[in-house]
Design a protein around this motif. Structure first.
Motif, PDB file in Angstrom:
ATOM      1  N   TYR A  28       0.847  -1.194   0.000  1.00 14.06           N
ATOM      2  CA  TYR A  28       0.000   0.000   0.000  1.00 14.06           C
ATOM      3  C   TYR A  28       0.891   1.255   0.000  1.00 14.06           C
ATOM      4  N   ALA A  29       1.921   1.219   0.857  1.00  9.25           N
ATOM      5  CA  ALA A  29       2.844   2.362   0.925  1.00  9.25           C
ATOM      6  C   ALA A  29       3.636   2.498  -0.382  1.00  9.25           C
ATOM      7  N   ILE A  64      11.236  -3.238  -5.974  1.00  5.57           N
ATOM      8  CA  ILE A  64      11.147  -1.774  -5.808  1.00  5.57           C
ATOM      9  C   ILE A  64      11.973  -1.336  -4.597  1.00  5.57           C
ATOM     10  N   LEU A  65      12.100  -2.233  -3.612  1.00  2.12           N
ATOM     11  CA  LEU A  65      12.785  -1.859  -2.375  1.00  2.12           C
ATOM     12  C   LEU A  65      14.221  -2.368  -2.303  1.00  2.12           C
ATOM     13  N   ASP A  66      14.746  -2.907  -3.401  1.00  2.00           N
ATOM     14  CA  ASP A  66      16.134  -3.392  -3.385  1.00  2.00           C
ATOM     15  C   ASP A  66      17.097  -2.252  -3.064  1.00  2.00           C
ATOM     16  N   ASP A  67      18.082  -2.599  -2.251  1.00  2.00           N
ATOM     17  CA  ASP A  67      19.149  -1.667  -1.918  1.00  2.00           C
ATOM     18  C   ASP A  67      19.936  -1.302  -3.194  1.00  2.00           C
ATOM     19  N   PRO A  68      20.399  -0.039  -3.333  1.00  2.00           N
ATOM     20  CA  PRO A  68      21.133   0.350  -4.553  1.00  2.00           C
ATOM     21  C   PRO A  68      22.287  -0.588  -4.907  1.00  2.00           C
ATOM     22  N   LYS A  69      23.002  -1.071  -3.887  1.00  2.00           N
ATOM     23  CA  LYS A  69      24.142  -1.976  -4.157  1.00  2.00           C
ATOM     24  C   LYS A  69      23.652  -3.280  -4.785  1.00  2.00           C
ATOM     25  N   VAL A  70      22.521  -3.762  -4.273  1.00  2.00           N
ATOM     26  CA  VAL A  70      21.941  -5.008  -4.802  1.00  2.00           C
ATOM     27  C   VAL A  70      21.460  -4.781  -6.240  1.00  2.00           C
ATOM     28  N   ALA A 118      12.594   6.306  -0.316  1.00  2.00           N
ATOM     29  CA  ALA A 118      12.558   7.281   0.790  1.00  2.00           C
ATOM     30  C   ALA A 118      11.117   7.542   1.218  1.00  2.00           C
ATOM     31  N   LYS A 119      10.231   7.703   0.233  1.00  2.00           N
ATOM     32  CA  LYS A 119       8.811   7.960   0.529  1.00  2.00           C
ATOM     33  C   LYS A 119       8.196   6.738   1.230  1.00  2.00           C
ATOM     34  N   HIS A 120       8.570   5.550   0.769  1.00  2.00           N
ATOM     35  CA  HIS A 120       8.064   4.321   1.377  1.00  2.00           C
ATOM     36  C   HIS A 120       8.472   4.249   2.851  1.00  2.00           C
ATOM     37  N   ARG A 121       9.747   4.569   3.126  1.00  2.00           N
ATOM     38  CA  ARG A 121      10.228   4.540   4.517  1.00  2.00           C
ATOM     39  C   ARG A 121       9.419   5.508   5.369  1.00  2.00           C
ATOM     40  N   GLU A 122       9.189   6.699   4.824  1.00  2.00           N
ATOM     41  CA  GLU A 122       8.448   7.734   5.564  1.00  2.00           C
ATOM     42  C   GLU A 122       7.021   7.238   5.857  1.00  2.00           C
ATOM     43  N   LEU A 123       6.378   6.660   4.879  1.00  2.00           N
ATOM     44  CA  LEU A 123       4.998   6.188   5.065  1.00  2.00           C
ATOM     45  C   LEU A 123       4.936   5.044   6.076  1.00  2.00           C
ATOM     46  N   MET A 124       5.891   4.136   5.986  1.00  2.00           N
ATOM     47  CA  MET A 124       5.884   2.975   6.879  1.00  2.00           C
ATOM     48  C   MET A 124       6.184   3.374   8.329  1.00  2.00           C
ATOM     49  N   ALA A 125       6.799   4.552   8.498  1.00  2.00           N
ATOM     50  CA  ALA A 125       7.123   5.007   9.849  1.00  2.00           C
ATOM     51  C   ALA A 125       5.894   5.588  10.550  1.00  2.00           C
ATOM     52  N   ASN A 126       4.833   5.857   9.770  1.00  2.00           N
ATOM     53  CA  ASN A 126       3.621   6.418  10.381  1.00  2.00           C
ATOM     54  C   ASN A 126       2.428   5.490  10.098  1.00  2.00           C
ATOM     55  N   ARG A 127       2.368   4.440  10.907  1.00  2.00           N
ATOM     56  CA  ARG A 127       1.363   3.389  10.669  1.00  2.00           C
ATOM     57  C   ARG A 127      -0.079   3.888  10.841  1.00  2.00           C
ATOM     58  N   ASP A 128      -0.248   4.842  11.764  1.00  2.00           N
ATOM     59  CA  ASP A 128      -1.610   5.336  12.000  1.00  2.00           C
ATOM     60  C   ASP A 128      -2.143   6.052  10.760  1.00  2.00           C
ATOM     61  N   HIS A 129      -1.254   6.829  10.149  1.00  2.00           N
ATOM     62  CA  HIS A 129      -1.644   7.558   8.938  1.00  2.00           C
ATOM     63  C   HIS A 129      -1.991   6.568   7.824  1.00  2.00           C
ATOM     64  N   LEU A 130      -1.140   5.540   7.688  1.00  2.00           N
ATOM     65  CA  LEU A 130      -1.361   4.521   6.660  1.00  2.00           C
ATOM     66  C   LEU A 130      -2.704   3.811   6.900  1.00  2.00           C
ATOM     67  N   ALA A 131      -2.958   3.486   8.175  1.00  2.00           N
ATOM     68  CA  ALA A 131      -4.210   2.789   8.511  1.00  2.00           C
ATOM     69  C   ALA A 131      -5.411   3.668   8.180  1.00  2.00           C
ATOM     70  N   GLU A 145      18.403   5.830  -9.505  1.00  2.00           N
ATOM     71  CA  GLU A 145      17.870   7.201  -9.398  1.00  2.00           C
ATOM     72  C   GLU A 145      16.339   7.210  -9.401  1.00  2.00           C
ATOM     73  N   THR A 146      15.739   6.297 -10.183  1.00  2.00           N
ATOM     74  CA  THR A 146      14.264   6.216 -10.215  1.00  2.00           C
ATOM     75  C   THR A 146      13.726   5.755  -8.863  1.00  2.00           C
ATOM     76  N   LEU A 147      14.402   4.762  -8.291  1.00  2.00           N
ATOM     77  CA  LEU A 147      13.833   4.153  -7.084  1.00  2.00           C
ATOM     78  C   LEU A 147      14.219   4.872  -5.777  1.00  2.00           C
ATOM     79  N   LYS A 148      15.258   5.694  -5.823  1.00  2.00           N
ATOM     80  CA  LYS A 148      15.703   6.359  -4.593  1.00  2.00           C
ATOM     81  C   LYS A 148      14.573   7.154  -3.919  1.00  2.00           C
TER      82      LYS A 148
END
Ligand code: TYM
Length: 357
Positions: free
Chosen positions: A94-95, A238-244, A316-329, A309-312
């Motif tokens: 969802y995020a 989509i969430l693969d680390d840049p090195k990977v 970042a946005k995904h991390r931000e959204l996942m950090a606020n579970r109440d907002h996501l819910a 560059e596309t996924l960076k």
């Protein structure tokens, strides 16, 4: 007729959004071009193939269509799922949808299981679908091959998909190439239903992008890039680390040629050029020019930079959204309510026609 109905539906959804603070969706009350629905199943990590073939199309449709996009978590039960991981992956999908550009203010963005009408319509449709037709589905044949025990859910999978689409009486279903057969079956199911119970549904049309509708595996470019592939080197998450990401792309399987030239018979390089082309907006000829006198290795390095560059910002946005579970819910709740407004109306119509109290 469809215009009038579409217009009426638009108003209903906008009114509903008014009650639920869907501010942007209310900006203009113009007639929409129709209704769209699509989704992705939570059977593994969302891939770059899912983004290119599907989600990137969805994001372009939210202005002009009554749009419904869902996280298809019920579909993932056809595979064994760890409940804890599935719960987390559903939130993460969802995020990721939002991070990839879907604005919950401009569409009904929801989780399939939060709209129980999907399972209810699924049951009705199960009773008008010939088993033989389900057994002929390519995906069913592929997934049931070499399996000792096949669960009924795997066979019924396209019926639940049809329920997803028909609940919103969608005109269009933006998908990648591999889902076309399921949508054709859904069109047949509309005929079976309407013949038996009266005209309720219209046949939805698949919308398949001319470029990128089938992104191939990096490890085996004759196979589709798939989130359920056990070989993780074949897929870009989509969430693969840049090195990977860099490692996977540098290792991508190609033929033994060197000149960067688009050729359908050279599946590996054609696939890399397609990804490059879709993500940069450049034509194949422009890419060939950019890499003139260079080798496959240069294309792989260039593509790794583009993908990273596309996924960076997405990551970042995904991390931000996942950090606020109440907002996501709360977004999920609003999305499910917007979807239910339409879904419950359709189910009522279906039950009326079928004589179900
Ligand atoms: P899923 O989760 O396998 O894929 C989601 C979307 O991504 C597309 N896709 C691809 N496009 C290009 N290249 C690839 N390698 C690639 N892999 C996947 C798929 O075609 C799809 O559009 N059953 C569906 C989810 C679903 C659904 C629905 C779709 C459930 N209900 C109703 C449309 C309408 C699925 O498993 O997609």
């Amino acid at each position: 007729m469809s215009f009038t109905m579409g217009h009426r539906r638009t108003n209903m959804i906008l009114d509903f959004r008014a009650n639920h603070c869907y501010v942007d969706g209310m900006k203009n009350n113009q007639a929409k071009k129709g209704t769209v629905l699509s989704g992705s199943t939570t059977s593994g990590d969302l891939t770059l193939g899912n983004y290119i073939g599907a989600v990137s199309q969805w994001t372009k449709m939210t202005e002009d269509y009554d749009a419904y996009f869902m996280v298809a978590n019920l579909h993932s039960l056809t595979d064994h799922q760890d409940p804890k991981e599935l719960r987390e992956r559903t939130l993460s999908f969802y995020a990721q949808y939002i991070a990839l550009g879907l604005d919950p203010a401009k569409c009904a963005l929801f989780v399939q299981s939060m709209v129980p009408e999907h399972a209810e319509l699924n049951w009705v449709l199960t009773n008008i679908t010939p088993i033989g037709q389900l057994e002929r589905m390519t995906q069913f044949k592929d997934k049931s091959e070499n399996k000792k025990q096949i669960n009924a859910g795997l066979l019924m999978y396209p019926v639940l998909m049809a329920a997803d689409i028909l609940l919103y009486r969608a005109d269009f279903v933006p998908v990648g190439q591999d889902q076309k057969q399921h949508i054709e079956l859904c069109r047949d199911m509309v005929k079976y239903f309407n013949n038996r119970f009266g005209d309720v549904f219209k046949e939805p049309a698949p919308l398949i992008a001319p470029k990128g509708a089938k992104i191939m595996s990096l490890a085996d470019p004759t196979k589709k890039m798939s989130k359920s592939d056990p070989d993780k080197n074949g897929m870009i998450s989509i969430l693969d680390d840049p090195k990977v990401l860099e490692k996977k792309l540098k290792r991508a399987v190609t033929d033994s040629g060197t000149v960067v030239k688009y050729d359908e018979n050279s599946a590996g390089i054609a696939n890399l050029m397609t990804i490059y082309s879709v993500l940069t907006g450049k034509s194949y000829a422009e890419i060939e020019k950019d890499f003139e006198g260079k080798m496959y290795g240069h294309l792989k390095v260039g593509l790794a930079e583009v993908v990273i560059e596309t996924l960076k910002p997405v990551q970042a946005k995904h991390r931000e959204l996942m950090a606020n579970r109440d907002h996501l819910a709360s977004l999920m709740k609003q999305g499910a309510e917007a979807a239910r407004a339409k879904a419950s109306e359709t189910l009522r119509l279906v039950y009326d026609h079928a004589g179900i109290l």
